[in-house]
Design a protein around this motif. Structure first.
Motif, PDB file in Angstrom:
ATOM      1  N   LEU A 104       0.832  -1.205   0.000  1.00 19.45           N
ATOM      2  CA  LEU A 104       0.000   0.000   0.000  1.00 19.45           C
ATOM      3  C   LEU A 104       0.869   1.260   0.000  1.00 19.45           C
ATOM      4  O   LEU A 104       0.476   2.287  -0.569  1.00 19.45           O
ATOM      5  CB  LEU A 104      -0.940  -0.015   1.193  1.00 19.45           C
ATOM      6  CG  LEU A 104      -2.015  -1.112   1.152  1.00 19.45           C
ATOM      7  CD1 LEU A 104      -2.809  -1.139   2.448  1.00 19.45           C
ATOM      8  CD2 LEU A 104      -2.956  -0.932  -0.043  1.00 19.45           C
ATOM      9  N   GLN A 154       1.734   1.802  -3.532  1.00 22.66           N
ATOM     10  CA  GLN A 154       0.562   2.367  -4.205  1.00 22.66           C
ATOM     11  C   GLN A 154       0.463   3.878  -3.967  1.00 22.66           C
ATOM     12  O   GLN A 154       0.257   4.658  -4.908  1.00 22.66           O
ATOM     13  CB  GLN A 154      -0.714   1.674  -3.704  1.00 22.66           C
ATOM     14  CG  GLN A 154      -0.928   0.271  -4.236  1.00 22.66           C
ATOM     15  CD  GLN A 154      -1.314   0.247  -5.693  1.00 22.66           C
ATOM     16  OE1 GLN A 154      -0.520   0.606  -6.569  1.00 22.66           O
ATOM     17  NE2 GLN A 154      -2.538  -0.153  -5.986  1.00 22.66           N
ATOM     18  N   ASN A 199      -0.936   4.477  -7.387  1.00 21.86           N
ATOM     19  CA  ASN A 199      -1.718   3.237  -7.531  1.00 21.86           C
ATOM     20  C   ASN A 199      -1.453   2.530  -8.856  1.00 21.86           C
ATOM     21  O   ASN A 199      -2.374   2.202  -9.602  1.00 21.86           O
ATOM     22  CB  ASN A 199      -3.209   3.532  -7.350  1.00 21.86           C
ATOM     23  CG  ASN A 199      -3.533   4.012  -5.950  1.00 21.86           C
ATOM     24  OD1 ASN A 199      -3.236   3.343  -4.966  1.00 21.86           O
ATOM     25  ND2 ASN A 199      -4.119   5.196  -5.850  1.00 21.86           N
ATOM     26  N   ARG A 200      -0.186   2.259  -9.117  1.00 21.48           N
ATOM     27  CA  ARG A 200       0.199   1.579 -10.364  1.00 21.48           C
ATOM     28  C   ARG A 200       0.771   0.188 -10.133  1.00 21.48           C
ATOM     29  O   ARG A 200       1.292  -0.434 -11.056  1.00 21.48           O
ATOM     30  CB  ARG A 200       1.230   2.425 -11.115  1.00 21.48           C
ATOM     31  CG  ARG A 200       0.650   3.691 -11.736  1.00 21.48           C
ATOM     32  CD  ARG A 200       1.715   4.466 -12.495  1.00 21.48           C
ATOM     33  NE  ARG A 200       2.573   5.235 -11.606  1.00 21.48           N
ATOM     34  CZ  ARG A 200       3.870   5.424 -11.797  1.00 21.48           C
ATOM     35  NH1 ARG A 200       4.485   4.862 -12.837  1.00 21.48           N
ATOM     36  NH2 ARG A 200       4.577   6.166 -10.961  1.00 21.48           N
ATOM     37  N   ALA A 221      -4.115   4.998  -0.913  1.00 25.48           N
ATOM     38  CA  ALA A 221      -3.695   3.747  -1.540  1.00 25.48           C
ATOM     39  C   ALA A 221      -4.894   2.857  -1.853  1.00 25.48           C
ATOM     40  O   ALA A 221      -5.732   2.621  -0.995  1.00 25.48           O
ATOM     41  CB  ALA A 221      -2.728   3.003  -0.640  1.00 25.48           C
ATOM     42  N   GLU A 222      -4.957   2.383  -3.074  1.00 26.03           N
ATOM     43  CA  GLU A 222      -5.983   1.443  -3.486  1.00 26.03           C
ATOM     44  C   GLU A 222      -5.428   0.023  -3.414  1.00 26.03           C
ATOM     45  O   GLU A 222      -4.215  -0.179  -3.557  1.00 26.03           O
ATOM     46  CB  GLU A 222      -6.438   1.750  -4.910  1.00 26.03           C
ATOM     47  CG  GLU A 222      -7.046   3.132  -5.074  1.00 26.03           C
ATOM     48  CD  GLU A 222      -7.354   3.462  -6.524  1.00 26.03           C
ATOM     49  OE1 GLU A 222      -7.089   2.591  -7.403  1.00 26.03           O
ATOM     50  OE2 GLU A 222      -7.838   4.581  -6.785  1.00 26.03           O
ATOM     51  N   PRO A 257      -3.958  -3.255  -4.543  1.00 24.06           N
ATOM     52  CA  PRO A 257      -3.389  -3.700  -5.815  1.00 24.06           C
ATOM     53  C   PRO A 257      -3.946  -5.049  -6.238  1.00 24.06           C
ATOM     54  O   PRO A 257      -4.426  -5.827  -5.409  1.00 24.06           O
ATOM     55  CB  PRO A 257      -1.894  -3.819  -5.494  1.00 24.06           C
ATOM     56  CG  PRO A 257      -1.863  -4.158  -4.045  1.00 24.06           C
ATOM     57  CD  PRO A 257      -3.017  -3.415  -3.425  1.00 24.06           C
TER      58      PRO A 257
END
Length: 301
Positions: free
Chosen positions: A80, A83, A88-89, A151-152, A154
């Motif tokens: 996170l 991210q 967030n890649r 943070a999304e 992953p």
């Protein structure tokens, strides 16, 4: 089929500036993803956080981070953090680790890898979503959360080669990562096994990321000889050896993608026909050979 490219230790020792240059070149040439492996040098997630924050747009991935030595609370916080640092890649590729290394280097148990990974994923998934876990399982205890603002969660890929781990990947992950696995084995074993498991679990078709060494060259015999020498020990690892035997080949030199530009394009088409969604290219050789290979691959994008 998307084409991504490896960075860092798998291509040879690299400074931080060289890592950043590899990611920057990959982004400029249009590669889909820059993949970092956890080997004996750079920490895969830390390096992606640093260089990924310097280079925009290109997707980032680990292929893979072994989890026995990283508690899911620790790994969730690391992932996170990447991210948040990179917009967030991240695609998080994880694995059970090579059994002999887990036992001898870390002194940790390596038995029941599928059961351990199943329980690990049960804990990791909610942590990546920012949820609090209270887990007292047979093999793992976890209590807490990993919350990183912005943070999304992953996508999670699982290193899987054997039938049971492939079923687990299809049922509980977003896809599969392989290494040193040839096109016939991918087509007849990896892709159908993971796909069937995902379908049975009501999940989308899995992403299949196939990592293979590649070199664009006019000296195919010479390159195969150097690959045989460089990856001799890896070819004896039971996990990889099983896939080489399934493919019916003697060693890593027989599954390397090698030849001139036309020959390499034909071999990549075979991967796509096998159902591979992402080719993880690991350029091999001198800096000049790696640069030539990278640019030849970019011409196929």
């Amino acid at each position: 089929m998307r084409i991504g490219i490896s960075i860092g230790d798998v291509r040879g020792p690299a400074t931080l500036d060289e890592l950043a240059a590899q990611v920057r070149t990959a982004a400029e040439l249009g590669f889909d993803t820059a993949w970092s492996s956890q080997a004996f040098g750079w920490d895969a997630l830390t390096s992606l956080a640093v260089v990924g924050s310097q280079v925009p747009r290109i997707s980032l991935g680990t292929a893979v981070v072994p989890v026995p030595q990283r508690h899911p609370l620790v790994l969730a916080g690391q992932a996170l953090s990447v991210q948040a640092a990179t917009g967030n890649r991240l695609t998080l590729g994880i694995g059970a680790g090579i059994g002999a290394m887990v036992r001898t280097m870390y002194g940790l148990p390596a038995d029941r890898p599928v059961a351990r990974m199943r329980e690990y994923l049960t804990v990791l998934a909610p942590l990546l979503r920012g949820e609090t876990v209270e887990h007292r399982g047979e093999l793992l205890t976890a209590s807490g959360a990993a919350a990183v603002p912005g943070a999304e969660p992953p996508r999670v890929l699982l290193a899987a080669l054997g039938p049971a781990m492939l079923r687990l990947a299809g049922e509980h992950a977003d896809g599969v990562v392989t290494w040193m696995t040839g096109p016939r084995t991918l087509a007849e074993h990896i892709v159908p096994s993971a796909t069937k498991a995902a379908e049975s679990a009501g999940r989308p078709a899995p992403r299949v990321v196939a990592g293979l060494v590649v070199c664009v060259t006019g000296d195919e015999t010479g390159v195969r000889g150097r690959v045989a020498e460089a990856f001799a020990l890896a070819g004896q690892v039971p996990e990889y050896r099983a896939m080489l035997d399934r493919e019916g080949v003697a060693g890593p030199q027989d599954v390397v993608i090698v030849g001139d530009e036309t020959a390499v394009a034909v071999q990549l088409a075979r991967l796509a026909d096998a159902g591979v969604t992402d080719y993880l290219a690991s350029p091999f050789g001198t800096p000049e050979e790696q640069d030539r290979t990278t640019r030849a691959l970019a011409a196929l994008l």
